[in-house]
Design an enzyme around this catalytic site. Structure first.
Site, PDB file in Angstrom:
ATOM      1  N   GLY A  24       6.051  22.594  32.340  1.00  0.00           N
ATOM      2  CA  GLY A  24       6.878  23.093  33.437  1.00  0.00           C
ATOM      3  C   GLY A  24       7.552  24.411  33.113  1.00  0.00           C
ATOM      4  O   GLY A  24       7.109  25.139  32.221  1.00  0.00           O
ATOM      5  N   ALA A  25       8.647  24.724  33.875  1.00  0.00           N
ATOM      6  CA  ALA A  25       9.258  26.064  33.829  1.00  0.00           C
ATOM      7  C   ALA A  25       8.130  27.086  34.004  1.00  0.00           C
ATOM      8  O   ALA A  25       7.911  27.966  33.170  1.00  0.00           O
ATOM      9  CB  ALA A  25      10.046  26.285  32.538  1.00  0.00           C
ATOM     10  N   LEU A  26       7.424  26.916  35.106  1.00  0.00           N
ATOM     11  CA  LEU A  26       6.139  27.600  35.288  1.00  0.00           C
ATOM     12  C   LEU A  26       6.299  29.099  35.509  1.00  0.00           C
ATOM     13  O   LEU A  26       7.285  29.569  36.063  1.00  0.00           O
ATOM     14  CB  LEU A  26       5.395  26.973  36.468  1.00  0.00           C
ATOM     15  CG  LEU A  26       5.084  25.477  36.317  1.00  0.00           C
ATOM     16  CD1 LEU A  26       4.381  24.958  37.566  1.00  0.00           C
ATOM     17  CD2 LEU A  26       4.252  25.195  35.072  1.00  0.00           C
ATOM     18  N   HIS A  32       0.827  30.121  33.589  1.00  0.00           N
ATOM     19  CA  HIS A  32       0.363  28.788  33.991  1.00  0.00           C
ATOM     20  C   HIS A  32      -0.508  28.886  35.257  1.00  0.00           C
ATOM     21  O   HIS A  32      -1.536  28.220  35.362  1.00  0.00           O
ATOM     22  CB  HIS A  32       1.562  27.873  34.315  1.00  0.00           C
ATOM     23  CG  HIS A  32       2.467  27.592  33.156  1.00  0.00           C
ATOM     24  ND1 HIS A  32       3.765  28.034  33.090  1.00  0.00           N
ATOM     25  CD2 HIS A  32       2.270  26.890  32.013  1.00  0.00           C
ATOM     26  CE1 HIS A  32       4.336  27.609  31.974  1.00  0.00           C
ATOM     27  NE2 HIS A  32       3.453  26.920  31.293  1.00  0.00           N
ATOM     28  N   GLN A  73       6.659  16.439  20.431  1.00  0.00           N
ATOM     29  CA  GLN A  73       6.135  17.655  19.815  1.00  0.00           C
ATOM     30  C   GLN A  73       7.224  18.649  19.429  1.00  0.00           C
ATOM     31  O   GLN A  73       6.924  19.732  18.936  1.00  0.00           O
ATOM     32  CB  GLN A  73       5.092  18.314  20.722  1.00  0.00           C
ATOM     33  CG  GLN A  73       5.654  19.007  21.947  1.00  0.00           C
ATOM     34  CD  GLN A  73       4.541  19.469  22.862  1.00  0.00           C
ATOM     35  OE1 GLN A  73       3.827  18.679  23.468  1.00  0.00           O
ATOM     36  NE2 GLN A  73       4.370  20.782  22.960  1.00  0.00           N
ATOM     37  N   LYS A  83      -2.708  31.825  24.322  1.00  0.00           N
ATOM     38  CA  LYS A  83      -1.402  32.144  23.736  1.00  0.00           C
ATOM     39  C   LYS A  83      -1.080  31.118  22.646  1.00  0.00           C
ATOM     40  O   LYS A  83      -0.530  31.452  21.617  1.00  0.00           O
ATOM     41  CB  LYS A  83      -0.318  32.124  24.812  1.00  0.00           C
ATOM     42  CG  LYS A  83       1.055  32.209  24.212  1.00  0.00           C
ATOM     43  CD  LYS A  83       2.067  32.624  25.228  1.00  0.00           C
ATOM     44  CE  LYS A  83       3.425  32.702  24.591  1.00  0.00           C
ATOM     45  NZ  LYS A  83       3.883  31.376  24.139  1.00  0.00           N
ATOM     46  N   ASP A  84      -1.442  29.848  22.898  1.00  0.00           N
ATOM     47  CA  ASP A  84      -1.271  28.793  21.890  1.00  0.00           C
ATOM     48  C   ASP A  84      -2.610  28.593  21.188  1.00  0.00           C
ATOM     49  O   ASP A  84      -3.291  27.583  21.358  1.00  0.00           O
ATOM     50  CB  ASP A  84      -0.777  27.510  22.579  1.00  0.00           C
ATOM     51  CG  ASP A  84       0.582  27.719  23.223  1.00  0.00           C
ATOM     52  OD1 ASP A  84       1.573  27.721  22.510  1.00  0.00           O
ATOM     53  OD2 ASP A  84       0.635  27.937  24.460  1.00  0.00           O
ATOM     54  N   GLN A  86      -3.086  25.625  18.942  1.00  0.00           N
ATOM     55  CA  GLN A  86      -3.059  24.394  19.748  1.00  0.00           C
ATOM     56  C   GLN A  86      -4.427  24.136  20.379  1.00  0.00           C
ATOM     57  O   GLN A  86      -4.878  22.985  20.461  1.00  0.00           O
ATOM     58  CB  GLN A  86      -1.989  24.508  20.833  1.00  0.00           C
ATOM     59  CG  GLN A  86      -1.985  23.364  21.818  1.00  0.00           C
ATOM     60  CD  GLN A  86      -0.793  23.423  22.756  1.00  0.00           C
ATOM     61  OE1 GLN A  86       0.269  22.903  22.450  1.00  0.00           O
ATOM     62  NE2 GLN A  86      -0.961  24.061  23.904  1.00  0.00           N
ATOM     63  N   ARG A 110       9.950  29.968  27.476  1.00  0.00           N
ATOM     64  CA  ARG A 110      11.125  30.240  26.633  1.00  0.00           C
ATOM     65  C   ARG A 110      11.729  31.624  26.900  1.00  0.00           C
ATOM     66  O   ARG A 110      12.873  31.865  26.526  1.00  0.00           O
ATOM     67  CB  ARG A 110      10.757  30.112  25.154  1.00  0.00           C
ATOM     68  CG  ARG A 110      10.520  28.678  24.715  1.00  0.00           C
ATOM     69  CD  ARG A 110      10.340  28.583  23.211  1.00  0.00           C
ATOM     70  NE  ARG A 110      10.309  27.212  22.757  1.00  0.00           N
ATOM     71  CZ  ARG A 110       9.237  26.433  22.744  1.00  0.00           C
ATOM     72  NH1 ARG A 110       8.081  26.913  23.154  1.00  0.00           N
ATOM     73  NH2 ARG A 110       9.324  25.179  22.310  1.00  0.00           N
TER      74      ARG A 110
HETATM   75  P1  AMP Z   1       3.416  25.084  28.131  1.00  0.00           P
HETATM   76  O1  AMP Z   1       4.003  24.748  29.443  1.00  0.00           O
HETATM   77  O2  AMP Z   1       4.139  26.168  27.387  1.00  0.00           O
HETATM   78  O3  AMP Z   1       3.096  23.876  27.284  1.00  0.00           O
HETATM   79  O4  AMP Z   1       2.005  25.739  28.453  1.00  0.00           O
HETATM   80  C1  AMP Z   1       1.054  25.065  29.243  1.00  0.00           C
HETATM   81  C2  AMP Z   1      -0.255  25.828  29.129  1.00  0.00           C
HETATM   82  O5  AMP Z   1      -0.069  27.161  29.592  1.00  0.00           O
HETATM   83  C3  AMP Z   1      -0.756  25.934  27.670  1.00  0.00           C
HETATM   84  O6  AMP Z   1      -2.151  25.749  27.655  1.00  0.00           O
HETATM   85  C4  AMP Z   1      -0.367  27.342  27.308  1.00  0.00           C
HETATM   86  O7  AMP Z   1      -1.191  27.901  26.301  1.00  0.00           O
HETATM   87  C5  AMP Z   1      -0.578  28.073  28.631  1.00  0.00           C
HETATM   88  N1  AMP Z   1       0.180  29.320  28.643  1.00  0.00           N
HETATM   89  C6  AMP Z   1       1.464  29.503  28.266  1.00  0.00           C
HETATM   90  N2  AMP Z   1       1.805  30.804  28.359  1.00  0.00           N
HETATM   91  C7  AMP Z   1       0.705  31.449  28.813  1.00  0.00           C
HETATM   92  C8  AMP Z   1       0.399  32.821  29.105  1.00  0.00           C
HETATM   93  N3  AMP Z   1       1.306  33.789  28.946  1.00  0.00           N
HETATM   94  N4  AMP Z   1      -0.837  33.128  29.561  1.00  0.00           N
HETATM   95  C9  AMP Z   1      -1.769  32.144  29.716  1.00  0.00           C
HETATM   96  N5  AMP Z   1      -1.560  30.846  29.448  1.00  0.00           N
HETATM   97  C10 AMP Z   1      -0.337  30.496  29.006  1.00  0.00           C
END
Ligand code: AMP
Length: 285
Positions: free
Chosen positions: A31-33, A37, A61, A151-152, A155, A189
């Site tokens: 979330g916090a999209l 995302h 995590q 980005k991850d 992961q 973040r």
């Molecule tokens: P998160 O909500 O941070 O767990 O991210 C959910 C998904 O969005 C994960 O697969 C992240 O790698 C992807 N994500 C996060 N930031 C970005 C970004 N700037 N560009 C593309 N994908 C992202």
């Protein structure tokens, strides 16, 4: 968009669609999209009949309890964003739904060296938590395609390994990093940065691009020293900077023309940011 809070209801609805021949794409999030995302959702929609998105801030995590407490929750904004993006299903479980037996004594996964360096080293237990939640989500959704952000980077490698451990046929798509106009990688973040910290935060992108520019002419130790200087000038506290093999994430021992990725994790105040940039594409091995 249909919202499910119960895994059993989600799974039985999806089973009907699967039986009708619909392909299922899955975008797991906390979330916090942001637009990063949404870009994953767009890629899923272009490649599958049905797109499932999940929002779940996974407690297992977070190696740092303060980071978990401060993780932004913005459901009121997230839901309209997902509707607009054309998501078919939003899965919105609570902690008890994901971990009915609690979070105290959970299974562990054999992740090999991946757990010993970079995020694995600096966030002990983090990837176990990622696997614990991803195993449950994957069993509930059973997607044909899984869309995650590079980005991850590490992961993605961990989840690829998890798919192998689970013997699941889902295809993992590693999607490009979306950035703000000044280069800062979009991240949930980033909302926690003060205006001066936000101005400094672009230092990570500048350090990565400096490494990319110098890559063909300077040895790895010089590239890393220069990047540390640049980050410290932008008031970052560095966890790691690594020039690594793009396929294994092992640090490269010396000049290595093909298949190198630069990865950075650093704190701006108490906000930990990560980013990476491929410096040279892997040759076919
Ligand atoms: P998160 O909500 O941070 O767990 O991210 C959910 C998904 O969005 C994960 O697969 C992240 O790698 C992807 N994500 C996060 N930031 C970005 C970004 N700037 N560009 C593309 N994908 C992202």
């Amino acid at each position: 968009m249909i919202i499910f809070k119960k895994a059993a209801n989600l799974a039985s609805w999806l089973e009907k669609q699967r039986s009708a021949g619909q392909s299922i794409g899955f975008v797991p999030t906390m979330g916090a999209l942001h637009e990063g995302h949404i870009s994953l959702i767009a890629i899923s929609k272009a490649n599958t009949a049905l797109t499932v998105c999940s929002i779940f801030v996974n407690p297992t995590q977070f190696n740092d309890p303060i980071d978990y407490q401060k993780y932004p929750v913005t459901l009121d904004q997230d839901i309209p964003m997902l509707e607009k993006a054309g998501v078919d299903i939003l899965f919105l479980p609570d902690v008890a739904e994901m971990y009915p037996d609690g979070t105290k004594s959970l299974e562990t996964y054999e992740l090999g060296p991946l757990e010993t360096f970079l995020e694995g080293k600096y966030r002990p237990g983090h990837f176990q938590g990622v696997c614990q939640v991803m195993r449950r989500l994957l069993e509930m959704v059973r997607p044909d395609h899984l869309f995650m952000g590079s980005k991850d980077y590490q992961q993605c490698m961990v989840v690829q390994r998890l798919l192998g451990i689970m013997g699941l046929p889902a295809t993992l798509h590693r999607c490009p990093i979306l950035r703000e106009p000044d280069g800062l990688a979009m991240s949930s973040r980033n909302r926690r940065l003060t205006p001066p910290q936000r101005a400094n935060a672009t230092g990570i992108y500048r350090a990565l691009t400096a490494m990319k520019t110098g890559f063909t002419v300077q040895p790895p130790p010089t590239l890393i020293e220069n990047a540390i200087r640049l980050l410290e000038a932008a008031e970052f506290r560095v966890d790691y900077i690594s020039l690594a093999d793009a396929l294994t994430l092992e640090p490269i021992p010396g000049p290595s023309p093909a298949g190198v990725v630069a990865l950075i994790a650093a704190f701006q105040g108490d906000v930990r940011l990560i980013d990476n940039m491929v410096l040279s594409e892997p040759s076919i091995r």
